[in-house]
Design an enzyme around this catalytic site. Structure first.
Site, PDB file in Angstrom:
ATOM      1  N   TYR A 243       3.385   9.939 -11.800  1.00  0.00           N
ATOM      2  CA  TYR A 243       2.597   9.039 -10.940  1.00  0.00           C
ATOM      3  C   TYR A 243       1.874   7.996 -11.781  1.00  0.00           C
ATOM      4  O   TYR A 243       1.878   6.804 -11.463  1.00  0.00           O
ATOM      5  CB  TYR A 243       1.603   9.870 -10.126  1.00  0.00           C
ATOM      6  CG  TYR A 243       0.666   9.055  -9.265  1.00  0.00           C
ATOM      7  CD1 TYR A 243       1.154   8.286  -8.210  1.00  0.00           C
ATOM      8  CD2 TYR A 243      -0.714   9.067  -9.498  1.00  0.00           C
ATOM      9  CE1 TYR A 243       0.292   7.541  -7.421  1.00  0.00           C
ATOM     10  CE2 TYR A 243      -1.583   8.332  -8.708  1.00  0.00           C
ATOM     11  CZ  TYR A 243      -1.073   7.574  -7.668  1.00  0.00           C
ATOM     12  OH  TYR A 243      -1.922   6.827  -6.887  1.00  0.00           O
TER      13      TYR A 243
ATOM     14  N   ASN B 122       0.802  -1.215   0.000  1.00  0.00           N
ATOM     15  CA  ASN B 122       0.000   0.000   0.000  1.00  0.00           C
ATOM     16  C   ASN B 122       0.839   1.270   0.000  1.00  0.00           C
ATOM     17  O   ASN B 122       0.399   2.305  -0.495  1.00  0.00           O
ATOM     18  CB  ASN B 122      -0.931  -0.005   1.224  1.00  0.00           C
ATOM     19  CG  ASN B 122      -1.579   1.347   1.466  1.00  0.00           C
ATOM     20  OD1 ASN B 122      -2.467   1.764   0.736  1.00  0.00           O
ATOM     21  ND2 ASN B 122      -1.114   2.053   2.498  1.00  0.00           N
TER      22      ASN B 122
ATOM     23  N   SER C 243      -2.933  -0.141  -6.739  1.00  0.00           N
ATOM     24  CA  SER C 243      -2.600   0.605  -7.944  1.00  0.00           C
ATOM     25  C   SER C 243      -3.386   1.913  -7.884  1.00  0.00           C
ATOM     26  O   SER C 243      -3.355   2.612  -6.886  1.00  0.00           O
ATOM     27  CB  SER C 243      -2.932  -0.222  -9.193  1.00  0.00           C
ATOM     28  OG  SER C 243      -2.697   0.505 -10.363  1.00  0.00           O
TER      29      SER C 243
ATOM     30  N   LYS D  13       2.227   3.809 -11.764  1.00  0.00           N
ATOM     31  CA  LYS D  13       1.125   2.864 -11.590  1.00  0.00           C
ATOM     32  C   LYS D  13       0.974   1.936 -12.795  1.00  0.00           C
ATOM     33  O   LYS D  13       0.609   0.770 -12.639  1.00  0.00           O
ATOM     34  CB  LYS D  13      -0.182   3.616 -11.299  1.00  0.00           C
ATOM     35  CG  LYS D  13      -0.187   4.306  -9.939  1.00  0.00           C
ATOM     36  CD  LYS D  13       0.101   3.326  -8.804  1.00  0.00           C
ATOM     37  CE  LYS D  13       0.003   3.968  -7.436  1.00  0.00           C
ATOM     38  NZ  LYS D  13       0.308   3.009  -6.346  1.00  0.00           N
TER      39      LYS D  13
END
Length: 280
Positions: free
Chosen positions: A146, A81, A132, A150
């Site tokens: 970012y 996480n 994700s 992902k």
């Protein structure tokens, strides 16, 4: 015997909500974070063991795993996480900003996953869930680095899932939409001091107006995402992806049902309709 989950980034937001939910369901929880000495809430739960883990420092990862096994006997599930978001016009971002984003969001996931695999492989059992993002399927402007991190996580995890099928280890991807935590505020505050060329002014005005108009009435809470995570880890299936948040369902459906170019044009029209149309 109660099952045990190790959670990274458990000091706030989705990580903390997930730790609390799993504990309430009778699980043991190894709640890891960079600064456990600052935690004042989870330490009061007898089912939760709080310890230090920094995803970019392999020694802390192995120490947390070893301490968790010593405390609870074994680990049955991992939730990757820990992560954060960088925002801003790409050409204004520094090399350090870009590298730091990948070190945490991508290499951090890889570091923790690789460290836990010998334990899961010995047990011939385990579940690895990975946070994700909706932008792992739907790329938004102003968060290109970012988004790239992902996309990397999505590709890594899906490929890994096929390898780990042979070891009876299940792998999951959780794709949250907009979540009511301080994650977004931190992401966009990172770009406030960047000097942006004036050529981007109109685009930024339009895009920021769109983001500000979205609201939160159709979004999930951290607790909602925690429930999706719990379901993914306990459903006993090989389902790979789980959507967490009603706000991205229609956009993912559009991604799945439109041709690639139709979808690109759909997003262009959404994020900067005036700027896009003026250039046609």
């Amino acid at each position: 015997m109660s099952k045990t989950i190790l959670i990274t980034g458990a000091s706030s937001g989705i990580g903390k909500a997930t730790a609390q939910l799993f504990s309430s369901k009778g699980w043991n929880v190894i709640a890891t974070m960079r600064s456990p000495e600052k935690e004042t809430e989870l330490i009061n739960d007898p089912n939760i063991f709080v310890t230090q883990l920094e995803v970019t420092e392999p020694e802390t990862i192995q120490n947390a795993i070893n301490k968790g096994i010593e405390k609870f006997g074994k680990i049955d599930a991992l939730l990757n996480n820990a992560g954060y978001g960088t925002s801003g016009i790409f050409e204004t971002l520094t090399d350090k900003t870009i590298h730091d984003q990948f070190n945490v969001n991508v290499f951090g996931v890889m570091n923790v996953t690789r460290a836990i695999l010998p334990h899961f492989r010995t047990n011939q059992n385990g579940v690895i869930a990975n946070i994700s993002s909706g932008v792992g399927k739907i790329p938004f402007p102003l968060v290109s680095v970012y988004v790239a991190s992902k996309y990397a996580v999505e590709g890594f995890v899906e490929s890994l899932a096929y390898e780990l099928d042979s070891q009876n280890i299940k792998v999951k991807i959780i794709e949250p939409g907009y979540i009511a935590t301080n994650f977004q505020q931190r992401a966009f505050s990172d770009s406030e001091n960047n000097t942006v060329p004036e050529d981007y002014t109109s685009f930024l005005d339009e895009t920021n107006a769109l983001f500000n108009s979205l609201g939160t009435e159709n979004t999930a809470s951290a607790q909602d995402v925690a429930q999706t995570i719990f379901n993914s880890i306990t459903d006993g299936t090989h389902q790979l992806r789980y959507i967490a948040g009603p706000d991205i369902v229609s956009m993912i459906e559009a991604r799945n049902n439109k041709t690639d170019q139709e979808y690109v044009e759909f997003l262009r029209g959404m994020f900067a309709p005036n700027g896009f149309n003026n250039k046609i």
